[in-house]
Write a protein that holds these residues in place. Structure first.
Motif, PDB file in Angstrom:
ATOM      1  N   LEU A   1       6.184  22.207   3.480  1.00  0.00           N
ATOM      2  CA  LEU A   1       7.129  21.319   3.981  1.00  0.00           C
ATOM      3  C   LEU A   1       6.856  19.962   3.296  1.00  0.00           C
ATOM      4  CD1 LEU A   1       7.492  21.971   7.674  1.00  0.00           C
ATOM      5  CD2 LEU A   1       8.946  22.658   6.225  1.00  0.00           C
ATOM      6  N   ALA A   2       7.935  19.215   3.074  1.00  0.00           N
ATOM      7  CA  ALA A   2       7.761  17.922   2.460  1.00  0.00           C
ATOM      8  C   ALA A   2       7.959  16.862   3.416  1.00  0.00           C
ATOM      9  CB  ALA A   2       8.520  17.642   1.053  1.00  0.00           C
ATOM     10  N   LEU A   3       7.060  15.857   3.449  1.00  0.00           N
ATOM     11  CA  LEU A   3       7.506  14.754   4.245  1.00  0.00           C
ATOM     12  C   LEU A   3       7.731  13.730   3.335  1.00  0.00           C
ATOM     13  CD1 LEU A   3       4.744  15.231   7.025  1.00  0.00           C
ATOM     14  CD2 LEU A   3       7.042  15.476   7.317  1.00  0.00           C
ATOM     15  N   SER A   4       8.678  12.702   3.520  1.00  0.00           N
ATOM     16  CA  SER A   4       8.911  11.721   2.346  1.00  0.00           C
ATOM     17  C   SER A   4       9.195  10.296   3.153  1.00  0.00           C
ATOM     18  CB  SER A   4      10.255  12.194   1.675  1.00  0.00           C
ATOM     19  OG  SER A   4      11.320  12.167   2.550  1.00  0.00           O
ATOM     20  N   GLU A   5       8.895   9.430   2.319  1.00  0.00           N
ATOM     21  CA  GLU A   5       9.102   7.878   2.943  1.00  0.00           C
ATOM     22  C   GLU A   5      10.752   7.729   3.147  1.00  0.00           C
ATOM     23  OE1 GLU A   5       8.026   3.322   1.738  1.00  0.00           O
ATOM     24  OE2 GLU A   5       7.854   4.948  -0.038  1.00  0.00           O
ATOM     25  N   ARG A   6      11.195   7.221   4.107  1.00  0.00           N
ATOM     26  CA  ARG A   6      12.589   6.863   4.140  1.00  0.00           C
ATOM     27  C   ARG A   6      12.879   5.515   3.474  1.00  0.00           C
ATOM     28  NH1 ARG A   6      14.752   8.834   9.537  1.00  0.00           N
ATOM     29  NH2 ARG A   6      13.144  10.568  10.352  1.00  0.00           N
ATOM     30  N   GLU A   7      14.266   5.603   3.309  1.00  0.00           N
ATOM     31  CA  GLU A   7      14.753   4.225   2.729  1.00  0.00           C
ATOM     32  C   GLU A   7      15.105   3.444   4.019  1.00  0.00           C
ATOM     33  OE1 GLU A   7      14.400   3.289  -0.388  1.00  0.00           O
ATOM     34  OE2 GLU A   7      13.476   5.409  -1.052  1.00  0.00           O
TER      35      GLU A   7
ATOM     36  N   GLU B   1      16.354  15.719  13.893  1.00  0.00           N
ATOM     37  CA  GLU B   1      15.250  15.891  14.703  1.00  0.00           C
ATOM     38  C   GLU B   1      13.888  15.162  14.442  1.00  0.00           C
ATOM     39  OE1 GLU B   1      15.483  18.429  17.497  1.00  0.00           O
ATOM     40  OE2 GLU B   1      17.686  18.947  17.386  1.00  0.00           O
ATOM     41  N   PHE B   2      13.164  14.579  15.269  1.00  0.00           N
ATOM     42  CA  PHE B   2      11.884  14.211  15.092  1.00  0.00           C
ATOM     43  C   PHE B   2      10.908  15.029  15.860  1.00  0.00           C
ATOM     44  CE2 PHE B   2      14.861  10.200  15.333  1.00  0.00           C
ATOM     45  CZ  PHE B   2      14.436   9.689  14.132  1.00  0.00           C
ATOM     46  N   LEU B   3       9.716  15.004  14.638  1.00  0.00           N
ATOM     47  CA  LEU B   3       8.603  15.872  14.780  1.00  0.00           C
ATOM     48  C   LEU B   3       7.981  15.479  15.931  1.00  0.00           C
ATOM     49  CD1 LEU B   3       7.383  16.369  11.417  1.00  0.00           C
ATOM     50  CD2 LEU B   3       8.299  18.487  12.615  1.00  0.00           C
ATOM     51  N   HIS B   4       7.785  14.287  16.588  1.00  0.00           N
ATOM     52  CA  HIS B   4       7.275  13.688  17.691  1.00  0.00           C
ATOM     53  C   HIS B   4       7.972  14.515  18.920  1.00  0.00           C
ATOM     54  CE1 HIS B   4       9.848  10.321  17.564  1.00  0.00           C
ATOM     55  NE2 HIS B   4       9.633  10.161  18.849  1.00  0.00           N
TER      56      HIS B   4
ATOM     57  N   MET C   1       0.945  -1.208   0.124  1.00  0.00           N
ATOM     58  CA  MET C   1       0.043  -0.080  -0.003  1.00  0.00           C
ATOM     59  C   MET C   1       0.982   1.325   0.207  1.00  0.00           C
ATOM     60  SD  MET C   1      -3.119   0.953   2.786  1.00  0.00           S
ATOM     61  CE  MET C   1      -3.940  -0.381   2.254  1.00  0.00           C
ATOM     62  N   ASP C   2       0.336   2.323  -0.565  1.00  0.00           N
ATOM     63  CA  ASP C   2       1.285   3.567  -0.969  1.00  0.00           C
ATOM     64  C   ASP C   2       1.402   4.018   0.645  1.00  0.00           C
ATOM     65  OD1 ASP C   2       2.022   5.940  -1.699  1.00  0.00           O
ATOM     66  OD2 ASP C   2       0.151   6.949  -1.154  1.00  0.00           O
ATOM     67  N   PRO C   3       2.811   4.391   1.059  1.00  0.00           N
ATOM     68  CA  PRO C   3       3.040   4.958   2.521  1.00  0.00           C
ATOM     69  C   PRO C   3       1.948   6.032   2.772  1.00  0.00           C
ATOM     70  CG  PRO C   3       4.984   4.395   1.113  1.00  0.00           C
ATOM     71  CD  PRO C   3       4.081   4.412   0.054  1.00  0.00           C
ATOM     72  N   ARG C   4       1.828   7.014   2.102  1.00  0.00           N
ATOM     73  CA  ARG C   4       1.048   8.081   2.337  1.00  0.00           C
ATOM     74  C   ARG C   4      -0.530   7.566   2.926  1.00  0.00           C
ATOM     75  NH1 ARG C   4       2.086  13.541  -0.307  1.00  0.00           N
ATOM     76  NH2 ARG C   4       0.157  13.927  -0.296  1.00  0.00           N
ATOM     77  N   LYS C   5      -0.785   6.745   2.177  1.00  0.00           N
ATOM     78  CA  LYS C   5      -2.142   6.094   2.450  1.00  0.00           C
ATOM     79  C   LYS C   5      -2.257   5.426   3.923  1.00  0.00           C
ATOM     80  CE  LYS C   5      -5.530   5.414   0.005  1.00  0.00           C
ATOM     81  NZ  LYS C   5      -6.799   6.530  -0.028  1.00  0.00           N
TER      82      LYS C   5
ATOM     83  N   ALA D   1      -3.243  21.485   9.682  1.00  0.00           N
ATOM     84  CA  ALA D   1      -1.841  21.276   9.732  1.00  0.00           C
ATOM     85  C   ALA D   1      -1.281  20.901   8.399  1.00  0.00           C
ATOM     86  CB  ALA D   1      -1.130  20.219  10.859  1.00  0.00           C
ATOM     87  N   PHE D   2      -2.070  19.849   7.904  1.00  0.00           N
ATOM     88  CA  PHE D   2      -1.856  19.426   6.495  1.00  0.00           C
ATOM     89  C   PHE D   2      -1.733  20.438   5.403  1.00  0.00           C
ATOM     90  CE2 PHE D   2      -2.790  14.814   7.781  1.00  0.00           C
ATOM     91  CZ  PHE D   2      -1.505  14.735   8.284  1.00  0.00           C
ATOM     92  N   ALA D   3      -2.611  21.425   5.518  1.00  0.00           N
ATOM     93  CA  ALA D   3      -2.820  22.638   4.401  1.00  0.00           C
ATOM     94  C   ALA D   3      -1.548  23.408   4.771  1.00  0.00           C
ATOM     95  CB  ALA D   3      -4.094  23.141   4.910  1.00  0.00           C
ATOM     96  N   LEU D   4      -1.063  23.593   5.788  1.00  0.00           N
ATOM     97  CA  LEU D   4       0.071  24.402   6.076  1.00  0.00           C
ATOM     98  C   LEU D   4       1.533  23.668   5.499  1.00  0.00           C
ATOM     99  CD1 LEU D   4       1.168  27.005   7.505  1.00  0.00           C
ATOM    100  CD2 LEU D   4       1.514  25.672   9.514  1.00  0.00           C
ATOM    101  N   LEU D   5       1.399  22.265   5.698  1.00  0.00           N
ATOM    102  CA  LEU D   5       2.349  21.512   5.156  1.00  0.00           C
ATOM    103  C   LEU D   5       2.599  21.755   3.747  1.00  0.00           C
ATOM    104  CD1 LEU D   5       2.625  18.157   7.199  1.00  0.00           C
ATOM    105  CD2 LEU D   5       4.448  19.610   6.811  1.00  0.00           C
ATOM    106  N   ASP D   6       1.226  21.682   3.012  1.00  0.00           N
ATOM    107  CA  ASP D   6       1.140  21.480   1.503  1.00  0.00           C
ATOM    108  C   ASP D   6       1.329  22.874   0.729  1.00  0.00           C
ATOM    109  OD1 ASP D   6       0.446  18.878   1.560  1.00  0.00           O
ATOM    110  OD2 ASP D   6      -1.631  19.202   1.691  1.00  0.00           O
TER     111      ASP D   6
END
Length: 134
Positions: A98-104, A113-116, A1-5, A76-81
């Motif tokens: 800002l862009a969040l991306s899948e890690r390898e 630094e982690f957001l959480h 499944m797509d990581p964003r989903k 919050a996602f509207a701000l990210l987007d």
């Protein structure tokens, strides 16, 4: 499944779990709140204890909380987007989000630094920004 989903589906589960606050309302305590900054006072606990919440009222409250949490994530996602601009922080240039991306696998940035981890510390920055113009 797509990581964003995957992330968005998991987010809905987190929202549901955190909106289920009936135990905190039925049996309020100063210890029900995890973060010290939001601990309930004795007066607040006593005020909640005065109410006799039935299942219909508790369901309505939980739906309201869930809707509010979902709305907060949406904004919050509207701000990210970058379809929304920062409201309380003045930025020097056009807000590009800002862009969040899948890690390898085995991908790790040094001193990352982690957001959480940062979210609680950012509370004090938020308070400072809110009080800056007052």
């Amino acid at each position: 499944m797509d990581p964003r989903k995957v992330f968005l589906i998991e987010l809905h589960e987190i929202i549901k779990d955190y909106s289920e606050i009936r135990n905190q309302l039925v049996d309020p305590s100063e210890d029900n709140i995890i973060w010290d900054e939001f601990k309930l006072s004795k007066e607040e606990v006593n005020a909640l204890k005065k109410y006799n919440f039935d299942d219909v009222a508790l369901s309505a409250i939980e739906k309201t909380v869930r809707d509010t949490i979902l709305g907060a994530f949406h904004d919050a996602f509207a701000l990210l987007d970058a379809v929304a601009d920062p409201n309380i922080v003045e930025v020097d240039k056009t807000w590009l989000g800002l862009a969040l991306s899948e890690r390898e696998l085995n991908e790790e940035e040094e001193n990352e630094e982690f957001l959480h981890d940062e979210i609680y510390g950012a509370y004090w920055d938020w308070l400072e920004q809110r009080n800056k113009d007052k």
